[in-house]
Design an enzyme around this catalytic site. Structure first.
Site, mmCIF file in Angstrom:
data_model
loop_
_atom_site.group_PDB
_atom_site.id
_atom_site.type_symbol
_atom_site.label_atom_id
_atom_site.label_comp_id
_atom_site.label_asym_id
_atom_site.label_seq_id
_atom_site.Cartn_x
_atom_site.Cartn_y
_atom_site.Cartn_z
ATOM 1 N N SER A 184 0.733 -1.145 0.096
ATOM 2 C CA SER A 184 0.005 -0.207 -0.530
ATOM 3 C C SER A 184 0.732 1.179 -0.034
ATOM 4 O O SER A 184 1.992 1.086 0.750
ATOM 5 C CB SER A 184 -0.601 0.049 1.145
ATOM 6 O OG SER A 184 -1.625 -1.525 1.583
ATOM 7 N N HIS A 214 -7.733 -0.416 6.317
ATOM 8 C CA HIS A 214 -6.985 -1.844 6.207
ATOM 9 C C HIS A 214 -6.786 -1.660 8.009
ATOM 10 O O HIS A 214 -7.350 -3.478 8.326
ATOM 11 C CB HIS A 214 -5.737 -1.894 5.952
ATOM 12 C CG HIS A 214 -5.411 -1.824 4.181
ATOM 13 N ND1 HIS A 214 -6.138 -2.911 3.625
ATOM 14 C CD2 HIS A 214 -5.262 -1.032 3.948
ATOM 15 C CE1 HIS A 214 -6.332 -2.804 2.370
ATOM 16 N NE2 HIS A 214 -5.515 -1.934 2.329
#
Length: 330
Positions: free
Chosen positions: A113, A259
């Site tokens: 990410s 997340h």
């Protein structure tokens, strides 16, 4: 999907073929009212270990013996009106079940990410810190009445005194050979190709450059000495941004919030993981792995929602000078 990709924009038709080729998967949620338009989609790479950068995705394969890791490297919500609906969470959980059925030896589910707002955050911090140093020095020289004999201990209220250590400031001053070393650092990071040796490329922020930083790397050009010199500081600042700097007890990074809210843990920071123009401009080339430990997802999610606790692994908190416990309360 090709036109709405928001995390890693497609560069060419070959790039699209790669993302849909061997060792890759693309999953999406659709609705009967919009049968040809995905509401949310995710790109997945099948690997033998957790990736440290975008280049690792090139080694994706579908071997039943070596495919042990599924890396989610791009999640895009295509409908702004559904921004409050947690479709991404449900999509990831559905994808995990599908992939486990297809590859029984899969035991790692993670992301690769970006930190899309990191450099903007850092720019604000550096400017305020520099202004604080200037103000502090000026007041010391003027022997301001409010300081008295404690001028050395004075810190302006808008200055985050924990951001840089004395040793780090001295190192920056040595690297840039300037009294305005903080502003020099900021100016350097504005250029997406600062990590390439300056004698071999011209620093330019123009969008009309003939090639990206990633393409420059592939030509065999040498990395700038700044890459190694700035690594400890940039990694520390990234860890600080992710784990210490918060808003109402929650991470500033929108990707981190997504997340962590879904039960992931902060697993590892990766340096020079995305040297594309966008990656360098937004995240200074750094990326982070969020790992979904299937047996702990629900527990992590509840601890975060109720107590604001985030599981931070060694690969992130080791970059902080003082370190963190494996569970950090934001």
């Amino acid at each position: 999907i090709a036109f709405r990709e928001a995390v890693h924009p497609l560069q060419s038709l070959d790039d699209l073929r790669t993302r849909l080729g061997p060792g890759r998967r693309c999953f999406a949620f659709f609705h009967p009212s919009l049968p040809n338009k995905p509401l949310v989609f995710v790109h997945v790479a099948l690997l033998h270990e957790i990736p440290t950068g975008m280049d690792d995705l090139k080694h994706a394969s579908e071997s039943d013996e070596t495919t042990t890791c599924a890396a989610f490297y791009s999640i895009t919500n295509t409908e702004r009106g559904l921004a409050g609906v947690d479709l991404g969470n449900h999509l990831i959980k559905s994808v995990v079940q599908v992939l486990r059925n297809e590859f029984p030896k899969l035991n790692s589910f993670c992301t690769l990410s970006p930190m899309p707002k990191f450099r903007n955050w850092l720019e604000g911090k550096i400017v305020r810190y520099h202004e604080g140093l200037v103000t502090k020095k000026k007041l010391q020289l003027e022997e301001h009445d409010n300081i008295g004999d404690n001028g050395d201990d004075y810190t302006p209220r808008f200055m985050d005194d924990s951001l840089f250590s004395t040793m780090e400031l001295k190192q920056l001053q040595k690297v840039f050979s300037s009294e305005t070393y903080l502003l020099d650092l900021l100016e350097t990071l504005k250029f997406p190709n600062w990590h390439i040796k300056s004698s071999e490329t011209t620093m330019s922020s123009s969008s009309n450059d003939s090639s990206s930083s990633e393409e420059t790397n592939r030509t065999g050009r040498c990395p700038s000495p700044l890459v190694d010199e700035l690594q400890p500081l940039l990694m520390k600042l990234a860890a600080y941004y992710l784990t210490i700097e918060t808003h109402h007890g929650r991470p500033l990074c929108p990707v981190a919030k997504f997340h962590i809210r879904n039960g992931a843990e902060m697993y590892r920071l990766n340096y020079m993981a995305d040297t594309s123009r966008k990656g360098m401009r937004n995240s200074c080339g750094m990326m982070i792995n969020y790992r979904y430990s299937l047996d702990e997802i629900e527990e992590n999610r509840v601890r975060y929602e109720i107590r604001g606790e985030v599981v931070v692994k060694d690969g992130v908190h080791c970059w902080l000078e003082s370190g963190l416990d494996k569970t950090s309360r934001l």
